[in-house]
Write an enzyme that holds these catalytic residues in place. Structure first.
Site, mmCIF file in Angstrom:
data_model
loop_
_atom_site.group_PDB
_atom_site.id
_atom_site.type_symbol
_atom_site.label_atom_id
_atom_site.label_comp_id
_atom_site.label_asym_id
_atom_site.label_seq_id
_atom_site.Cartn_x
_atom_site.Cartn_y
_atom_site.Cartn_z
ATOM 1 N N ARG A 1 -9.488 1.180 8.925
ATOM 2 C CA ARG A 1 -9.085 -0.199 9.210
ATOM 3 C C ARG A 1 -10.215 -0.951 9.901
ATOM 4 N NH1 ARG A 1 -3.193 0.865 9.298
ATOM 5 N NH2 ARG A 1 -2.023 -1.063 9.557
ATOM 6 N N ARG B 1 11.599 -6.397 5.267
ATOM 7 C CA ARG B 1 11.426 -4.943 5.118
ATOM 8 C C ARG B 1 12.338 -4.168 6.086
ATOM 9 N NH1 ARG B 1 5.467 -2.353 5.385
ATOM 10 N NH2 ARG B 1 5.490 -2.826 7.604
ATOM 11 N N LYS C 1 0.829 -1.219 0.000
ATOM 12 C CA LYS C 1 0.000 0.000 0.000
ATOM 13 C C LYS C 1 0.856 1.259 0.000
ATOM 14 C CE LYS C 1 -2.193 -0.709 3.909
ATOM 15 N NZ LYS C 1 -1.534 -1.941 4.377
ATOM 16 N N ARG D 1 11.526 -2.205 11.383
ATOM 17 C CA ARG D 1 10.475 -1.562 12.172
ATOM 18 C C ARG D 1 10.208 -2.416 13.389
ATOM 19 N NH1 ARG D 1 5.175 0.197 8.741
ATOM 20 N NH2 ARG D 1 4.095 -0.782 10.483
ATOM 21 N N ARG E 1 -0.458 -8.642 13.710
ATOM 22 C CA ARG E 1 -0.993 -7.626 12.788
ATOM 23 C C ARG E 1 -1.786 -8.274 11.665
ATOM 24 N NH1 ARG E 1 4.229 -5.195 11.121
ATOM 25 N NH2 ARG E 1 3.067 -3.745 9.827
HETATM 26 P P1 AMP Z 1 0.916 0.783 9.384
HETATM 27 O O1 AMP Z 1 2.162 1.574 9.171
HETATM 28 O O2 AMP Z 1 -0.221 1.208 8.495
HETATM 29 O O3 AMP Z 1 1.160 -0.713 9.307
HETATM 30 O O4 AMP Z 1 0.429 1.091 10.870
HETATM 31 C C1 AMP Z 1 1.240 0.778 11.988
HETATM 32 C C2 AMP Z 1 0.393 0.639 13.225
HETATM 33 O O5 AMP Z 1 -0.275 1.894 13.501
HETATM 34 C C3 AMP Z 1 -0.721 -0.377 13.151
HETATM 35 O O6 AMP Z 1 -0.283 -1.705 13.416
HETATM 36 C C4 AMP Z 1 -1.680 0.134 14.233
HETATM 37 O O7 AMP Z 1 -1.207 -0.156 15.530
HETATM 38 C C5 AMP Z 1 -1.582 1.655 14.035
HETATM 39 N N1 AMP Z 1 -2.578 2.165 13.069
HETATM 40 C C6 AMP Z 1 -2.325 2.792 11.878
HETATM 41 N N2 AMP Z 1 -3.471 3.126 11.260
HETATM 42 C C7 AMP Z 1 -4.486 2.705 12.071
HETATM 43 C C8 AMP Z 1 -5.904 2.744 11.983
HETATM 44 N N3 AMP Z 1 -6.534 3.282 10.915
HETATM 45 N N4 AMP Z 1 -6.619 2.214 13.012
HETATM 46 C C9 AMP Z 1 -6.013 1.678 14.074
HETATM 47 N N5 AMP Z 1 -4.681 1.598 14.218
HETATM 48 C C10 AMP Z 1 -3.907 2.103 13.232
#
Ligand code: AMP
Length: 229
Positions: free
Chosen positions: A90, A127, A15, A162, A173
């Site tokens: 999400r 990654r 994404k 990360r 996740r």
């Molecule tokens: P990402 O970089 O999109 O994988 O987001 C990293 C982490 O941020 C996720 O595993 C969640 O803990 C939190 N997070 C990001 N976006 C959301 C969302 N829309 N709703 C809830 N948690 C989020």
């Protein structure tokens, strides 16, 4: 051309990489909620302190917090000219809140990027991100860049894993995605602006499919509003 694109997909689906490409191609702001939260954690803001542990555990930050973050971000002038949302919504509750925020702002184009589970686990395991500028490496499209000396090709910063890309958190996740985020596909799939895109294809083909869908969805919405959110 202005549009509001929502990118749905499990962690590792590509994404972020694709959102970046679409952002460059159309000059529309990319809004990645994960980046906003990580920056808040890094800067030790009150928001960052609230979400730090949740992110490290691979769980979802509450809908209330996330809806507030996105509402504030979408009110900024650049986002009024369209946006690419990466990582939001999400949950179905977040999608409903987004629909409310969209009143008078044109339709949402929703795409889900699908990639089989073993490939996601593989991608997340390799990654790396730049500790300084946050650029992502080793994901789709940047594999060759990441095989250098472990330095960011953009700013020279150190490439690190990360915190939430370790095996246990990756599994959590992916579980969270299946339970909370997959229902979003049902939420959006009846809309003429929805598409499912095969994220296992070469990155350039994924970008081409995305662009073709955006153009088609915009044509549908111009043709008579059947694509209203
Ligand atoms: P990402 O970089 O999109 O994988 O987001 C990293 C982490 O941020 C996720 O595993 C969640 O803990 C939190 N997070 C990001 N976006 C959301 C969302 N829309 N709703 C809830 N948690 C989020």
């Amino acid at each position: 051309m202005y549009f509001n694109l929502v990118m749905i997909g499990p962690p590792g689906a590509g994404k972020g990489t694709q959102a970046e490409r679409i952002c460059r191609a159309y000059g529309i702001s990319k809004i990645a909620t994960g980046d906003i939260l990580r920056e808040a954690v890094h800067d030790k803001t009150p928001l960052g302190q609230k979400v730090k542990e949740t992110i490290a555990a691979g769980s979802l930050v509450s809908d209330e917090i996330m809806i507030g973050v996105v509402r504030e971000r979408l009110a900024r002038p650049d986002a009024l000219r369209g946006f690419i949302l990466d990582g939001f919504p999400r949950t179905v509750a977040q999608a409903r809140a987004l629909d409310e925020m969209m009143e008078g702002r044109g339709p949402i184009i929703a795409v889900v990027m699908s990639v089989p589970m073993p490939e996601l686990v593989r991608r997340l395991g390799v990654r790396r991100v730049c500790a300084d500028c946050g650029a992502t490496y080793g994901g789709p499209g940047s594999i060759t860049e990441s095989t250098g000396a472990g330095r960011c090709t953009k700013c020279g910063g150190l490439l690190v894993q990360r915190e939430d890309d370790n095996v246990d958190v990756i599994r959590q996740r992916l579980r969270v995605f299946t339970e909370a985020t997959e229902p979003l596909v049902q939420y959006y799939q009846g809309r003429p602006t929805f598409a499912s895109i095969d994220g296992l294809q070469p990155p350039d083909k994924v970008t081409a499919d995305l662009r073709a869908h955006i153009e088609a969805a915009m044509a549908v919405s111009r043709a008579g509003g059947r694509a209203e959110t």
